[in-house]
Enzyme design. Sequence first.
Site, short mmCIF file in Angstrom:
data_model
loop_
_atom_site.label_atom_id
_atom_site.label_comp_id
_atom_site.label_asym_id
_atom_site.label_seq_id
_atom_site.Cartn_x
_atom_site.Cartn_y
_atom_site.Cartn_z
N GLU A 62 -6.34 -10.75 -0.82
CA GLU A 62 -7.11 -10.45 0.40
C GLU A 62 -8.60 -10.36 0.08
O GLU A 62 -9.29 -9.45 0.53
CB GLU A 62 -6.63 -9.12 1.01
CG GLU A 62 -5.15 -9.09 1.34
CD GLU A 62 -4.71 -7.79 2.01
OE1 GLU A 62 -5.59 -7.06 2.55
OE2 GLU A 62 -3.50 -7.50 2.00
N ASP A 102 -12.48 -10.35 -0.21
CA ASP A 102 -13.75 -10.46 0.51
C ASP A 102 -14.77 -9.62 -0.24
O ASP A 102 -14.41 -8.75 -1.04
CB ASP A 102 -13.66 -10.08 2.00
CG ASP A 102 -12.90 -8.80 2.27
OD1 ASP A 102 -12.96 -7.88 1.44
OD2 ASP A 102 -12.24 -8.71 3.32
N ASN A 152 1.98 -5.33 -3.07
CA ASN A 152 0.58 -5.64 -2.73
C ASN A 152 -0.19 -4.36 -2.46
O ASN A 152 0.29 -3.47 -1.75
CB ASN A 152 0.55 -6.54 -1.49
CG ASN A 152 -0.81 -7.12 -1.19
OD1 ASN A 152 -1.40 -7.81 -2.02
ND2 ASN A 152 -1.33 -6.85 0.00
N HIS A 159 -10.65 -6.33 -2.07
CA HIS A 159 -11.70 -6.03 -1.10
C HIS A 159 -12.87 -5.39 -1.86
O HIS A 159 -12.87 -4.19 -2.14
CB HIS A 159 -11.19 -5.08 -0.02
CG HIS A 159 -10.11 -5.66 0.83
ND1 HIS A 159 -10.33 -6.76 1.66
CD2 HIS A 159 -8.79 -5.33 0.99
CE1 HIS A 159 -9.20 -7.06 2.30
NE2 HIS A 159 -8.27 -6.22 1.90
N GLU A 169 0.80 -1.22 0.00
CA GLU A 169 0.00 0.00 0.00
C GLU A 169 0.84 1.28 0.00
O GLU A 169 0.67 2.16 0.85
CB GLU A 169 -0.98 -0.01 1.18
CG GLU A 169 -1.94 -1.20 1.13
CD GLU A 169 -2.87 -1.27 2.33
OE1 GLU A 169 -2.82 -0.37 3.19
OE2 GLU A 169 -3.66 -2.23 2.40
#
Length: 388
Positions: free
Chosen positions: A283, A285, A219, A255, A177
């Site tokens: 990651e 979801d 990432n 996400h 990030e």
Amino acid sequence: MVRSALSIGVLSATVLLGGVALTSSASAEPGAAAAPPKAVRYPADSLRALGDKVGLRFGTAVNMDELGSNTDYTRITAEQFSSVTPENVMKWQLVEPTRGTYDWAAADRLVAFAKANKQLVRGHTLVWHSQLPTWLSSDGYTTTLSNNELKALLKKHVQDQAKHFKGDIWQWDVVNEAFDDDGKPRQTVWYKAWGGLGYIADAFRWAHEADPKALLFYNDYNLEFTGPKSNAVYDFVKTLKAQRVPIDGVGFQGHLDTQYGFPDLQNNLQRFADLGLKVAETEVDVRTFTQAAPNVNTPTSPLASYAQESYWSRALKACLAVRECISFTPWGFGDTYSWIPGWFNNPQEGAALLYDADLKPKSQYYVIQQDLALAAGAPRRTGPGAGH
């Protein structure tokens, strides 16, 4: 949309793959030593077994407070997933809470569990502005340490951690990030110490020196959508490649939220892969709005549930369609342990994972299971870590 599970008669057989072992103890306290492993048979229709058919590692982020102490959580982690990512226990805040004193115990337990269960480990993360120890920075943007101190500390941290886990990590999220949503670099303590993004190339070089066989990833979130951030990261990693920085891949966090449109994910995975990089969904979801208490883990309507199923399916299919997409990792698997309600300070936003609050598979799980079972025609992944 197909919502039902595959016919039990088709995929219900169980197989013993590679002497898989499951470590669990119903009575163990969090942080206690795991019980001796015992052989376990996991189903041929498990997500890990189905992903193996095309060489895809299907993973999960792991909550180490539950692993080894919660029997169901531990069993599902072993049976369903072929790679594991530490949710927190490899972040700097936890591995060096006191300056100069490392605590690898929880991360070492995860690595041992993965070895016992024939799983690979995604290391997360070496360089981030968040979850830093307070002696270094309370917010990731300010510090009392000098630039020279920060540079020496970051090099030591990256190399010490990579060396500690040398040979045990399949993919490292080396830098996490580093860009804002507008495509501009985050003005973190690392950016300020280097006077730019030079710390990223240094971190990749240091990690490669410490563990030459690990795959090294950048990432970030919102790379799924073509726009300022995704374009900036694309241009930046292209520059790193041109400078022969040892970067192997880019992680798309994934996400997703049903209140927003589905991103052009496959195209973005492919354009990064076309740079000669591996890619991964790291990651994943899919959050939505949920009902008021006591049913806060239930979507507000059938349409919300259908949308979640669609987003999960499309996210997986995007990865399956790109040969260089080597792993697909949901950020956990039980709604009770999701980061979303707490982060957004809204108990009625969530229901984002494949298992409900009681660790029972949801409709999204069965959609994903079916997609994997029908993926025989997908490009097969090859190289280190590919299934089989």
